[in-house]
Design a protein around this motif. Structure first.
Motif, PDB file in Angstrom:
ATOM      1  N   PHE A 153       3.592  17.731  -1.629  1.00 47.04           N
ATOM      2  CA  PHE A 153       3.098  17.817  -3.011  1.00 47.04           C
ATOM      3  C   PHE A 153       2.229  16.626  -3.389  1.00 47.04           C
ATOM      4  CE2 PHE A 153       7.319  15.753  -3.862  1.00 47.04           C
ATOM      5  CZ  PHE A 153       6.932  14.701  -4.675  1.00 47.04           C
ATOM      6  N   TYR A 154       2.503  15.490  -2.725  1.00 45.70           N
ATOM      7  CA  TYR A 154       1.730  14.273  -2.987  1.00 45.70           C
ATOM      8  C   TYR A 154       0.245  14.516  -2.702  1.00 45.70           C
ATOM      9  CZ  TYR A 154       1.648   9.122  -3.257  1.00 45.70           C
ATOM     10  OH  TYR A 154       1.452   7.823  -3.642  1.00 45.70           O
ATOM     11  N   SER A 155       0.022  15.253  -1.618  1.00 41.61           N
ATOM     12  CA  SER A 155      -1.353  15.517  -1.217  1.00 41.61           C
ATOM     13  C   SER A 155      -2.088  16.389  -2.243  1.00 41.61           C
ATOM     14  CB  SER A 155      -1.321  16.190   0.152  1.00 41.61           C
ATOM     15  OG  SER A 155      -2.513  16.845   0.403  1.00 41.61           O
TER      16      SER A 155
ATOM     17  N   PHE B 150      13.485   4.450  -6.184  1.00 44.44           N
ATOM     18  CA  PHE B 150      13.434   4.732  -4.740  1.00 44.44           C
ATOM     19  C   PHE B 150      12.055   5.264  -4.355  1.00 44.44           C
ATOM     20  CE2 PHE B 150      17.513   4.237  -2.657  1.00 44.44           C
ATOM     21  CZ  PHE B 150      18.369   4.052  -3.713  1.00 44.44           C
ATOM     22  N   PHE B 151      11.557   6.201  -5.155  1.00 46.10           N
ATOM     23  CA  PHE B 151      10.263   6.811  -4.845  1.00 46.10           C
ATOM     24  C   PHE B 151       9.167   5.751  -4.883  1.00 46.10           C
ATOM     25  CE2 PHE B 151       6.337   9.025  -5.880  1.00 46.10           C
ATOM     26  CZ  PHE B 151       6.387  10.156  -5.076  1.00 46.10           C
ATOM     27  N   SER B 152       9.190   4.956  -5.950  1.00 50.61           N
ATOM     28  CA  SER B 152       8.105   4.003  -6.138  1.00 50.61           C
ATOM     29  C   SER B 152       8.109   2.906  -5.076  1.00 50.61           C
ATOM     30  CB  SER B 152       8.209   3.382  -7.531  1.00 50.61           C
ATOM     31  OG  SER B 152       7.054   2.657  -7.785  1.00 50.61           O
ATOM     32  N   LEU B 153       9.290   2.467  -4.668  1.00 52.89           N
ATOM     33  CA  LEU B 153       9.330   1.418  -3.645  1.00 52.89           C
ATOM     34  C   LEU B 153       9.284   1.994  -2.229  1.00 52.89           C
ATOM     35  CD1 LEU B 153      11.896  -1.206  -4.980  1.00 52.89           C
ATOM     36  CD2 LEU B 153       9.431  -1.267  -5.077  1.00 52.89           C
ATOM     37  N   SER B 154       9.144   3.313  -2.116  1.00 52.73           N
ATOM     38  CA  SER B 154       9.077   3.979  -0.802  1.00 52.73           C
ATOM     39  C   SER B 154      10.331   3.757   0.022  1.00 52.73           C
ATOM     40  CB  SER B 154       7.899   3.472   0.043  1.00 52.73           C
ATOM     41  OG  SER B 154       6.708   3.608  -0.617  1.00 52.73           O
ATOM     42  N   ILE B 155      11.512   3.730  -0.615  1.00 52.82           N
ATOM     43  CA  ILE B 155      12.688   3.496   0.226  1.00 52.82           C
ATOM     44  C   ILE B 155      13.565   4.731   0.362  1.00 52.82           C
ATOM     45  CG2 ILE B 155      12.912   1.003   0.050  1.00 52.82           C
ATOM     46  CD1 ILE B 155      14.658   1.295  -2.253  1.00 52.82           C
ATOM     47  N   GLY B 156      14.356   4.714   1.420  1.00 49.24           N
ATOM     48  CA  GLY B 156      15.322   5.783   1.642  1.00 49.24           C
ATOM     49  C   GLY B 156      14.850   6.834   2.630  1.00 49.24           C
ATOM     50  N   MET B 157      13.648   6.683   3.181  1.00 50.80           N
ATOM     51  CA  MET B 157      13.213   7.722   4.117  1.00 50.80           C
ATOM     52  C   MET B 157      12.589   7.202   5.416  1.00 50.80           C
ATOM     53  SD  MET B 157       9.627   9.062   2.924  1.00 50.80           S
ATOM     54  CE  MET B 157       9.199   8.761   4.613  1.00 50.80           C
ATOM     55  N   GLY B 158      12.630   5.902   5.598  1.00 49.23           N
ATOM     56  CA  GLY B 158      12.188   5.404   6.897  1.00 49.23           C
ATOM     57  C   GLY B 158      10.764   4.879   6.960  1.00 49.23           C
ATOM     58  N   SER B 159       9.994   5.024   5.869  1.00 44.50           N
ATOM     59  CA  SER B 159       8.628   4.479   5.888  1.00 44.50           C
ATOM     60  C   SER B 159       8.664   2.973   6.096  1.00 44.50           C
ATOM     61  CB  SER B 159       7.940   4.705   4.552  1.00 44.50           C
ATOM     62  OG  SER B 159       7.444   5.995   4.470  1.00 44.50           O
ATOM     63  N   LEU B 160       9.518   2.312   5.323  1.00 43.63           N
ATOM     64  CA  LEU B 160       9.556   0.860   5.427  1.00 43.63           C
ATOM     65  C   LEU B 160      10.249   0.414   6.714  1.00 43.63           C
ATOM     66  CD1 LEU B 160      10.128  -0.173   1.748  1.00 43.63           C
ATOM     67  CD2 LEU B 160       8.034  -0.242   3.077  1.00 43.63           C
TER      68      LEU B 160
ATOM     69  N   GLY C 287       0.830  -1.207   0.000  1.00 43.13           N
ATOM     70  CA  GLY C 287       0.000   0.000   0.000  1.00 43.13           C
ATOM     71  C   GLY C 287       0.862   1.253   0.000  1.00 43.13           C
ATOM     72  N   SER C 288       1.978   1.199   0.734  1.00 40.47           N
ATOM     73  CA  SER C 288       2.891   2.345   0.748  1.00 40.47           C
ATOM     74  C   SER C 288       3.576   2.481  -0.608  1.00 40.47           C
ATOM     75  CB  SER C 288       3.942   2.145   1.850  1.00 40.47           C
ATOM     76  OG  SER C 288       5.012   3.027   1.643  1.00 40.47           O
ATOM     77  N   ALA C 289       4.026   1.362  -1.141  1.00 47.10           N
ATOM     78  CA  ALA C 289       4.788   1.414  -2.403  1.00 47.10           C
ATOM     79  C   ALA C 289       3.890   1.771  -3.591  1.00 47.10           C
ATOM     80  CB  ALA C 289       5.464   0.067  -2.635  1.00 47.10           C
ATOM     81  N   VAL C 290       2.745   1.104  -3.679  1.00 45.76           N
ATOM     82  CA  VAL C 290       1.863   1.356  -4.820  1.00 45.76           C
ATOM     83  C   VAL C 290       1.064   2.625  -4.559  1.00 45.76           C
ATOM     84  CG1 VAL C 290      -0.133   0.512  -6.078  1.00 45.76           C
ATOM     85  CG2 VAL C 290       1.657  -1.077  -5.404  1.00 45.76           C
ATOM     86  N   GLY C 291       1.224   3.588  -5.414  1.00 43.97           N
ATOM     87  CA  GLY C 291       0.503   4.838  -5.190  1.00 43.97           C
ATOM     88  C   GLY C 291       0.547   5.686  -6.440  1.00 43.97           C
ATOM     89  N   LEU C 292       0.478   6.983  -6.227  1.00 40.95           N
ATOM     90  CA  LEU C 292       0.529   7.900  -7.365  1.00 40.95           C
ATOM     91  C   LEU C 292       1.830   7.704  -8.142  1.00 40.95           C
ATOM     92  CD1 LEU C 292      -0.771  11.098  -5.568  1.00 40.95           C
ATOM     93  CD2 LEU C 292      -2.022   9.668  -7.184  1.00 40.95           C
ATOM     94  N   GLY C 293       2.875   7.271  -7.430  1.00 37.85           N
ATOM     95  CA  GLY C 293       4.169   7.051  -8.085  1.00 37.85           C
ATOM     96  C   GLY C 293       4.035   6.092  -9.261  1.00 37.85           C
ATOM     97  N   ASN C 294       3.299   5.017  -9.062  1.00 34.21           N
ATOM     98  CA  ASN C 294       3.183   4.011 -10.126  1.00 34.21           C
ATOM     99  C   ASN C 294       2.257   4.463 -11.241  1.00 34.21           C
ATOM    100  OD1 ASN C 294       3.372   2.941  -7.349  1.00 34.21           O
ATOM    101  ND2 ASN C 294       3.897   1.073  -8.430  1.00 34.21           N
ATOM    102  N   ILE C 295       1.131   5.058 -10.843  1.00 33.58           N
ATOM    103  CA  ILE C 295       0.086   5.290 -11.841  1.00 33.58           C
ATOM    104  C   ILE C 295       0.160   6.689 -12.440  1.00 33.58           C
ATOM    105  CG2 ILE C 295      -2.439   5.338 -12.138  1.00 33.58           C
ATOM    106  CD1 ILE C 295      -2.366   3.074  -9.906  1.00 33.58           C
TER     107      ILE C 295
END
Ligand code: PFF
Length: 488
Positions: A148-150, A269-279, A36-44
């Motif tokens: 900006f995502y919002s 990185f953006f699409s997999l939600s990595i590098g910022m601590g979410s995962l 759910g975190s990874a799949v988002g506006l980034g993918n679509i």
């Protein structure tokens, strides 16, 4: 010196080895939540636009290579830090750093004649705690991205209503472009939708992980997959299908340059939600019994699958309606999809469903963007979740105003040739996330004791060694080179 020992022992005792903020009810829920975190506006929304802007197949190829050899191994490292630390990213990093440095003194304690190395290990205490800065940078990156995502997620809410009221019926390309341009040039509307999206996000986040998130992801993930597959089948019937697919999958090697490589890596990185601590934070809710390798591989696969599927849906439409894939920018899906929906039977129902699901995809990602900040404030300052969410939500909302204005009143104001939105997007995806990922890889590869990682990952020796080689050398060197090249 003795104070240091006491301090360090405290830090180690303080790790409860049991998450202080609850656990996922099952492994499947972690997979759902991380997906759910990874799949988002980034993918679509972002992946098709970036693919178009960066030359099609060449970008897709490098994107996939980046996911496999850089992003996935770093993702494992990030989830490992979270699951082992079991706290917010800042505290987890600090805990792991101290745990590894303290191994020295436990060893040397046994033999009194090795006092020198003992002393060295004590004095490293504060150096090691500097690693918590990576956690801090992640918290800031999450807030910047969410701002900006919002705003973009707000567009999807508006499009739900447009779809449901039949605005897309038999819409032409020009009408669809005008609809979109009129919409983004109205800051009041954008503000209203941005505000609404932030309220939704904060409401779910304030309710906590178990309460809000689990319920949302269980339903949305399977539905989104189903609808995307149906839309991909529809795209196959379009006259531009062949051109769209060739554009995406036949790489034109001549188009590969340092910017394409940096963009593709940043996108991974953006699409997999990595590098910022979410995962990391999601990993801290993961039970010790689940295999980190297995769950991260599933999430990375699902995420890449959705991005590719989005491309398979969008590009045949782009070629069918003679759009230029490289110039539509962030408006790409908002201009193309309505035409397709408007032309298919039952289009307004399918369109409404699609934008609802896109909204869900966005909300499960936005929750993960703000969660590192919230868990930090709750655990560090003993704030209630509601208070922490209100404060961080407000800061994010204010920052979002910059993005809103960059599509209208401030669209001519540029810094380094970029609007405020482009600057935020580029800075977070191409600088902050790769840098965060690189530091996490170096941290797990060089600072954390090998046996701790080995115990947690439970891989066979050959696979473990190959993975360690990647996170110690291959990924950091690749990220550094791509980074330097891209910046030059
Ligand atoms: N991966 C999300 C997407 O593709 O939409 C965005 C995102 C979420 C980026 C969480 C980073 C993050 F930590």
């Amino acid at each position: 010196m003795y104070n240091n020992i006491i301090r360090r022992e405290k830090v180690i005792k303080n790790n409860p080895r049991k998450s202080i903020h609850g656990q996922w009810s099952s492994k499947l829920i972690f997979i759902f939540a991380a997906t759910g975190s990874a799949v988002g506006l980034g993918n679509i929304w972002k992946f098709p636009w970036m693919t178009g802007e960066n030359g099609g197949g060449a970008f897709v190829l490098i994107y996939i290579v980046s996911v496999l050899i850089i992003a996935l191994p770093i993702m494992m490292a990030e989830v490992f830090i979270g699951r082992h630390g079991k706290q917010n990213p800042v505290a987890s990093l600090k805990y792991l750093a101290n745990e590894s440095s303290s191994f020295n003194f436990i060893e040397v304690d046994k033999s009194l004649n090795r006092v020198r190395s003992k002393r060295q290990s004590y004095s490293n205490y504060d150096d090691y705690s500097n690693w918590q800065l990576v956690g801090w940078a992640g918290i800031i990156a999450g807030i910047l991205i969410l701002s900006f995502y919002s705003v973009i997620a707000g567009w999807t809410i508006s499009y739900i209503f447009k779809a449901a009221t039949g605005v897309f019926d038999a819409i032409s390309l020009e009408q669809s472009q005008r609809l979109f341009n009129d919409f983004i040039s109205d800051p009041e509307k954008l503000l209203a939708w941005h505000t609404m999206f932030m309220i939704f996000t904060c409401y779910i986040v304030a309710k906590g992980v178990r309460g809000g998130l689990e319920k949302a992801v269980k339903f949305f993930i399977p539905s989104l997959f189903f609808l995307l597959i149906c839309l991909a089948i529809y795209s196959m019937t379009l006259p531009g299908f062949y051109d769209g697919i060739s554009y995406m999958f036949i790489p034109d090697i001549a188009k590969i340059d340092s910017n394409v490589i940096l963009s593709a890596m940043g996108m991974a990185f953006f699409s997999l939600s990595i590098g910022m601590g979410s995962l990391m934070i999601y990993g801290s809710y993961l039970s010790d019994k689940s295999s980190i390798t297995e769950v991260t591989a599933i999430v990375a696969f699902a995420d890449t699958f959705v991005a590719i599927l989005a491309g398979i849906i969008i590009f045949p439409m782009v070629f069918t309606y003679n759009l230029d894939p490289s110039s539509a920018g962030p408006g790409l899906i908002f201009q193309t999809l309505p035409i397709a929906f408007g032309a298919m039977p039952g289009g307004s129902i399918i369109a409404t469903l699609f934008f609802i699901l896109l909204f869900f995809a966005a909300i499960t990602s936005s929750i993960s963007l703000i969660e590192p900040a919230i868990s930090y404030m709750v655990e560090q300052y003993s704030l209630t979740r509601a208070k922490a969410t209100f404060r961080m939500g407000f800061i994010t909302w204010v920052l979002g105003l910059g993005t809103i204005l960059s599509f209208n009143y401030l669209s001519e104001y540029k810094f380094l040739g970029m609007t405020f939105f482009n600057l935020l997007d580029n800075f977070t995806s191409k600088v902050m996330l790769p840098l965060g990922g690189l530091l996490m890889a170096v941290f797990v590869g060089f600072i954390v004791k090998r046996n701790i990682v080995e115990e947690e990952l439970k891989l066979n020796t050959i696979i473990f060694n190959s993975w360690r080689l990647i996170i110690r050398f291959i990924a950091p060197i690749a990220v550094t080179l791509i980074f330097i090249n891209g910046l030059i």
